[in-house]
Design an enzyme around this catalytic site. Structure first.
Site, PDB file in Angstrom:
ATOM      1  N   CYS A  12     -12.855   1.156  25.251  1.00 58.82           N
ATOM      2  CA  CYS A  12     -12.516   2.575  25.455  1.00 58.82           C
ATOM      3  C   CYS A  12     -13.721   3.460  25.112  1.00 58.82           C
ATOM      4  CB  CYS A  12     -11.296   2.961  24.619  1.00 58.82           C
ATOM      5  SG  CYS A  12     -11.635   3.112  22.857  1.00 58.82           S
ATOM      6  N   CYS A  54      -7.093  -2.691   4.576  1.00 56.85           N
ATOM      7  CA  CYS A  54      -6.845  -1.239   4.457  1.00 56.85           C
ATOM      8  C   CYS A  54      -7.715  -0.610   3.389  1.00 56.85           C
ATOM      9  CB  CYS A  54      -5.356  -0.977   4.200  1.00 56.85           C
ATOM     10  SG  CYS A  54      -4.973   0.770   3.996  1.00 56.85           S
ATOM     11  N   CYS A 106     -14.571   3.263  21.414  1.00 57.59           N
ATOM     12  CA  CYS A 106     -15.140   1.981  20.982  1.00 57.59           C
ATOM     13  C   CYS A 106     -16.583   1.840  21.449  1.00 57.59           C
ATOM     14  CB  CYS A 106     -14.310   0.807  21.496  1.00 57.59           C
ATOM     15  SG  CYS A 106     -12.834   0.494  20.506  1.00 57.59           S
ATOM     16  N   CYS A 114     -10.829  -2.184  20.691  1.00 56.12           N
ATOM     17  CA  CYS A 114     -10.726  -2.834  22.008  1.00 56.12           C
ATOM     18  C   CYS A 114     -12.100  -3.147  22.598  1.00 56.12           C
ATOM     19  CB  CYS A 114      -9.903  -1.976  22.972  1.00 56.12           C
ATOM     20  SG  CYS A 114     -10.809  -0.554  23.642  1.00 56.12           S
ATOM     21  N   CYS A 156     -10.217   3.815  17.977  1.00 53.18           N
ATOM     22  CA  CYS A 156      -9.954   3.196  19.284  1.00 53.18           C
ATOM     23  C   CYS A 156      -8.765   3.891  19.959  1.00 53.18           C
ATOM     24  CB  CYS A 156      -9.661   1.710  19.084  1.00 53.18           C
ATOM     25  SG  CYS A 156      -9.181   0.847  20.595  1.00 53.18           S
ATOM     26  N   ARG A 196      -2.966   3.492  21.029  1.00 53.54           N
ATOM     27  CA  ARG A 196      -2.471   4.475  20.058  1.00 53.54           C
ATOM     28  C   ARG A 196      -1.021   4.893  20.283  1.00 53.54           C
ATOM     29  NH1 ARG A 196      -6.433   6.795  16.959  1.00 53.54           N
ATOM     30  NH2 ARG A 196      -5.493   8.749  16.369  1.00 53.54           N
ATOM     31  N   ARG A 236      -3.381  -3.155  -6.941  1.00 48.42           N
ATOM     32  CA  ARG A 236      -2.633  -3.681  -5.809  1.00 48.42           C
ATOM     33  C   ARG A 236      -1.733  -4.853  -6.225  1.00 48.42           C
ATOM     34  NH1 ARG A 236      -3.336   0.066  -2.953  1.00 48.42           N
ATOM     35  NH2 ARG A 236      -4.049   0.089  -0.792  1.00 48.42           N
ATOM     36  N   CYS A 290       0.835  -1.212   0.000  1.00 50.84           N
ATOM     37  CA  CYS A 290       0.000   0.000   0.000  1.00 50.84           C
ATOM     38  C   CYS A 290       0.869   1.261   0.000  1.00 50.84           C
ATOM     39  CB  CYS A 290      -0.908  -0.053   1.226  1.00 50.84           C
ATOM     40  SG  CYS A 290      -1.844   1.438   1.566  1.00 50.84           S
ATOM     41  N   HIS A 291       0.250   2.382  -0.341  1.00 43.31           N
ATOM     42  CA  HIS A 291       0.976   3.660  -0.394  1.00 43.31           C
ATOM     43  C   HIS A 291       1.600   4.039   0.939  1.00 43.31           C
ATOM     44  CE1 HIS A 291      -0.374   4.755  -4.390  1.00 43.31           C
ATOM     45  NE2 HIS A 291      -1.460   4.078  -4.073  1.00 43.31           N
ATOM     46  N   THR A 292       0.933   3.683   2.020  1.00 46.17           N
ATOM     47  CA  THR A 292       1.438   4.081   3.333  1.00 46.17           C
ATOM     48  C   THR A 292       2.780   3.405   3.615  1.00 46.17           C
ATOM     49  OG1 THR A 292      -0.856   4.196   3.966  1.00 46.17           O
ATOM     50  CG2 THR A 292       0.731   4.395   5.733  1.00 46.17           C
ATOM     51  N   HIS A 305       1.020  -3.670   6.244  1.00 39.59           N
ATOM     52  CA  HIS A 305      -0.167  -3.572   7.107  1.00 39.59           C
ATOM     53  C   HIS A 305      -1.428  -4.139   6.475  1.00 39.59           C
ATOM     54  CE1 HIS A 305      -0.227  -0.014   4.587  1.00 39.59           C
ATOM     55  NE2 HIS A 305      -1.533   0.052   4.797  1.00 39.59           N
ATOM     56  N   GLU A 306      -1.328  -4.653   5.228  1.00 43.40           N
ATOM     57  CA  GLU A 306      -2.549  -5.193   4.600  1.00 43.40           C
ATOM     58  C   GLU A 306      -2.511  -6.715   4.620  1.00 43.40           C
ATOM     59  OE1 GLU A 306      -3.921  -1.795   1.386  1.00 43.40           O
ATOM     60  OE2 GLU A 306      -3.641  -3.845   0.735  1.00 43.40           O
TER      61      GLU A 306
HETATM   62  N1  LIG Z   1      -8.418   7.486   5.301  1.00 44.31           N
HETATM   63  C1  LIG Z   1      -7.790   6.333   5.383  1.00 44.31           C
HETATM   64  O1  LIG Z   1      -7.891   5.612   6.376  1.00 44.31           O
HETATM   65  C2  LIG Z   1      -6.962   5.870   4.225  1.00 44.31           C
HETATM   66  C3  LIG Z   1      -6.619   4.522   4.066  1.00 44.31           C
HETATM   67  C4  LIG Z   1      -5.895   4.153   2.923  1.00 44.31           C
HETATM   68  C5  LIG Z   1      -5.510   5.108   2.010  1.00 44.31           C
HETATM   69  N2  LIG Z   1      -5.846   6.416   2.227  1.00 44.31           N
HETATM   70  C6  LIG Z   1      -5.496   7.484   1.284  1.00 44.31           C
HETATM   71  O2  LIG Z   1      -6.478   7.503   0.262  1.00 44.31           O
HETATM   72  C7  LIG Z   1      -5.901   8.014  -0.939  1.00 44.31           C
HETATM   73  C8  LIG Z   1      -6.180   7.041  -2.071  1.00 44.31           C
HETATM   74  O3  LIG Z   1      -5.526   5.806  -1.834  1.00 44.31           O
HETATM   75  P1  LIG Z   1      -5.383   4.759  -3.017  1.00 44.31           P
HETATM   76  O4  LIG Z   1      -4.693   3.562  -2.463  1.00 44.31           O
HETATM   77  O5  LIG Z   1      -6.689   4.588  -3.670  1.00 44.31           O
HETATM   78  O6  LIG Z   1      -4.379   5.593  -3.944  1.00 44.31           O
HETATM   79  P2  LIG Z   1      -4.072   5.568  -5.509  1.00 44.31           P
HETATM   80  O7  LIG Z   1      -2.881   6.416  -5.713  1.00 44.31           O
HETATM   81  O8  LIG Z   1      -4.042   4.163  -6.000  1.00 44.31           O
HETATM   82  O9  LIG Z   1      -5.333   6.272  -6.155  1.00 44.31           O
HETATM   83  C9  LIG Z   1      -5.451   7.649  -6.280  1.00 44.31           C
HETATM   84  C10 LIG Z   1      -6.126   7.952  -7.598  1.00 44.31           C
HETATM   85  O10 LIG Z   1      -6.352   9.360  -7.701  1.00 44.31           O
HETATM   86  C11 LIG Z   1      -6.219   9.714  -9.044  1.00 44.31           C
HETATM   87  N3  LIG Z   1      -5.970  11.145  -9.167  1.00 44.31           N
HETATM   88  C12 LIG Z   1      -4.831  11.824  -8.911  1.00 44.31           C
HETATM   89  N4  LIG Z   1      -5.004  13.131  -9.173  1.00 44.31           N
HETATM   90  C13 LIG Z   1      -6.272  13.284  -9.588  1.00 44.31           C
HETATM   91  C14 LIG Z   1      -7.031  14.391 -10.034  1.00 44.31           C
HETATM   92  N5  LIG Z   1      -6.488  15.619 -10.084  1.00 44.31           N
HETATM   93  N6  LIG Z   1      -8.323  14.191 -10.381  1.00 44.31           N
HETATM   94  C15 LIG Z   1      -8.861  12.958 -10.343  1.00 44.31           C
HETATM   95  N7  LIG Z   1      -8.172  11.857  -9.942  1.00 44.31           N
HETATM   96  C16 LIG Z   1      -6.894  12.023  -9.579  1.00 44.31           C
HETATM   97  C17 LIG Z   1      -5.049   8.882  -9.539  1.00 44.31           C
HETATM   98  O11 LIG Z   1      -5.066   8.737 -10.973  1.00 44.31           O
HETATM   99  C18 LIG Z   1      -5.311   7.544  -8.828  1.00 44.31           C
HETATM  100  O12 LIG Z   1      -6.049   6.638  -9.622  1.00 44.31           O
HETATM  101  C19 LIG Z   1      -4.429   8.230  -0.626  1.00 44.31           C
HETATM  102  O13 LIG Z   1      -4.242   9.592  -0.276  1.00 44.31           O
HETATM  103  C20 LIG Z   1      -4.193   7.341   0.565  1.00 44.31           C
HETATM  104  O14 LIG Z   1      -3.112   7.773   1.348  1.00 44.31           O
HETATM  105  C21 LIG Z   1      -6.566   6.802   3.295  1.00 44.31           C
HETATM  106 ZN   LIG Z   2      -2.854   0.897   3.492  1.00 44.24          ZN
HETATM  107 ZN   LIG Z   3     -11.074   1.017  21.907  1.00 41.84          ZN
END
Ligand SMILES: NC(=O)c1ccc[n+]([C@@H]2O[C@H](COP(=O)([O-])OP(=O)(O)OC[C@H]3O[C@@H](n4cnc5c(N)ncnc54)[C@H](O)[C@@H]3O)[C@@H](O)[C@H]2O)c1
Ligand SMILES: [Zn+2]
Ligand SMILES: [Zn+2]
Length: 369
Positions: free
Chosen positions: A95, A169, A98, A92, A106, A110, A362, A40-42, A62-63
């Site tokens: 808390c 994730c 939760c 948990c 949760c 943390r 992925r 994943c990106h993270t 993490h996935e």
């Molecule tokens: N909130 C959370 O808990 C959580 C969990 C996982 C990931 N995320 C975040 O969510 C986001 C998306 O994650 P992902 O795995 O799907 O990423 P990803 O990079 O695979 O997907 C992002 C998409 O956005 C598109 N994009 C970029 N610029 C754009 C624009 N100007 N207009 C339209 N589309 C555009 C890209 O082409 C791509 O397909 C990331 O910022 C990631 O860090 C958040």
């Molecule tokens: Zn992730």
């Molecule tokens: Zn909790």
């Protein structure tokens, strides 16, 4: 025990797959043998050094999805042989958060998790006596991991594990944003910005909630084609005119629900401005760069638009992830198109390269390969 794991030694350098030591689970902890893990990106964000809270050496990942091998003292909810999905966002069930239906954040572990420790403040991972930290409380780029029981969701043994891993994730984040955070209503018009794992999950979630029109916006035709497979009724290439396009298609009002899943603050602003006057709800799931801010003209809020954020889709992991996995097994969510590459642990850096090149949604590590 000794096992192979992908270790972040130095920020900006490739991960090093090597043998490390993992000690037995302590009270409340569980030993899990990984079967599959998404890249994943993270993970990449931390490996690159861009994340100011990152630490090394650490085992990333993490996935994960795997099988319980052993449990520590007092573990009640899982036992050896159970299939589990790893949760970087634990539950948990005790808390203050939760016990509230209003959040999934949760509070139990943390601080220790953020420092790369298990809940008792120590690590189970080491090498030549030197501790190695646990990334996101999960460290699933490894043959085995030790995690607290509160961070494992027990799932049906029938689920394909390379599909189950995605629910750890991105997929749950997107589904949950639509189904939990926004609670999309039947007949709604929805706009999803971004067609990565999170955005595609939001498209699927909006469809499952009965949305009538689901517009997905991305820059990639290939990804938009995948959005059609998840239930998007319209797919658009994003640009400066996207907000105007949404207004033109909705009698000038905007969409009932918008979702932002790009991490780009300019797109976040578009998502706010595309939400309907009167009641439109914009849900932000993307993670912006350090120090970036979201600009919102207050008039958009006064005239009835709302903005919400969603971490892990608002999903209470132990309660809800098993149900999402069941939905996929029942054919309600088509997970296979999200798994673009199946790789070995040794190829984890290739997984990063594929992600960087936006080659597929992925890459999933198969530990049994
Ligand atoms: N909130 C959370 O808990 C959580 C969990 C996982 C990931 N995320 C975040 O969510 C986001 C998306 O994650 P992902 O795995 O799907 O990423 P990803 O990079 O695979 O997907 C992002 C998409 O956005 C598109 N994009 C970029 N610029 C754009 C624009 N100007 N207009 C339209 N589309 C555009 C890209 O082409 C791509 O397909 C990331 O910022 C990631 O860090 C958040
Ligand atoms: Zn992730
Ligand atoms: Zn909790």
């Amino acid at each position: 025990m000794r096992m192979r794991a992908a270790v972040l030694e130095e920020f900006g350098a490739p991960l090093s797959v090597q043998e490390v030591e993992l000690t037995d689970p302590r009270a409340g902890e569980v030993l899990v043998r990984l079967v599959a893990c998404g890249v994943c990106h993270t993970d990449l964000y931390t490996a690159s050094g861009a994340d100011p809270s990152g630490y090394a050496p650490a085992v990333l990942g993490h996935e994960g999805a795997g099988v319980v091998e052993a449990v520590g003292e007092g573990v009640k909810d899982v036992r050896p042989g159970d299939r589990v999905v790893t949760l970087f966002s634990p539950q948990c069930r005790e808390c203050e958060h939760c016990r509230s239906p209003r959040t999934n954040l949760c509070l139990a572990i943390r601080d220790e998790q953020n420092q790369g420790h298990l809940p008792d403040g120590t690590t189970r991972l080491s090498r030549d006596g030197e501790p190695i930290r646990h990334f996101m409380g999960t460290s699933t780029f490894a043959e085995y991991t030790v995690m607290p029981e509160i961070a494992l969701a027990k799932i049906t043994p029938e689920a394909p594990m390379h599909h189950a891993a995605l629910f750890a994730c991105g997929l749950s984040t997107g589904l949950g944003a639509a189904m939990n955070t926004a609670k999309v209503e039947p007949g709604s018009t929805v706009v999803v910005f971004g067609a990565g794992m999170v955005g595609l999950g939001a498209v699927a979630g909006a469809r499952l909630q009965g949305a009538e029109r689901i517009i997905c916006v991305d820059l990639s035709e290939d990804r938009l084609a995948l959005a059609c497979g998840q239930g998007a009724t319209d797919t658009w290439i994003g640009g400066e005119d996207t907000v105007q396009q949404v207004l033109d298609e909705t009698r000038g009002f905007g969409a009932d629900y918008t979702f932002e899943a790009t991490g780009n603050v300019t797109v976040m602003r578009q998502a706010v401005e595309s939400a309907r006057m009167g009641w439109g709800l914009c849900t932000v799931a993307g993670v912006a760069g350090k120090g970036e801010t979201l600009e919102v003209v207050p008039r958009y809020l006064i005239t009835g638009r709302r903005v919400a954020g969603s971490s892990f889709g608002g999903v209470k992991g132990r309660d809800q992830v098993p149900g999402y996995v069941e939905l996929a097994l029942a054919g309600e969510i088509d997970v296979e198109p999200f798994v673009s590459h199946r790789i070995r642990l040794e190829e984890v850096n290739r997984g990063f390269e594929l992600m960087h090149a936006q080659d597929g949604i992925r890459s999933v590590i198969d530990f049994d390969q």
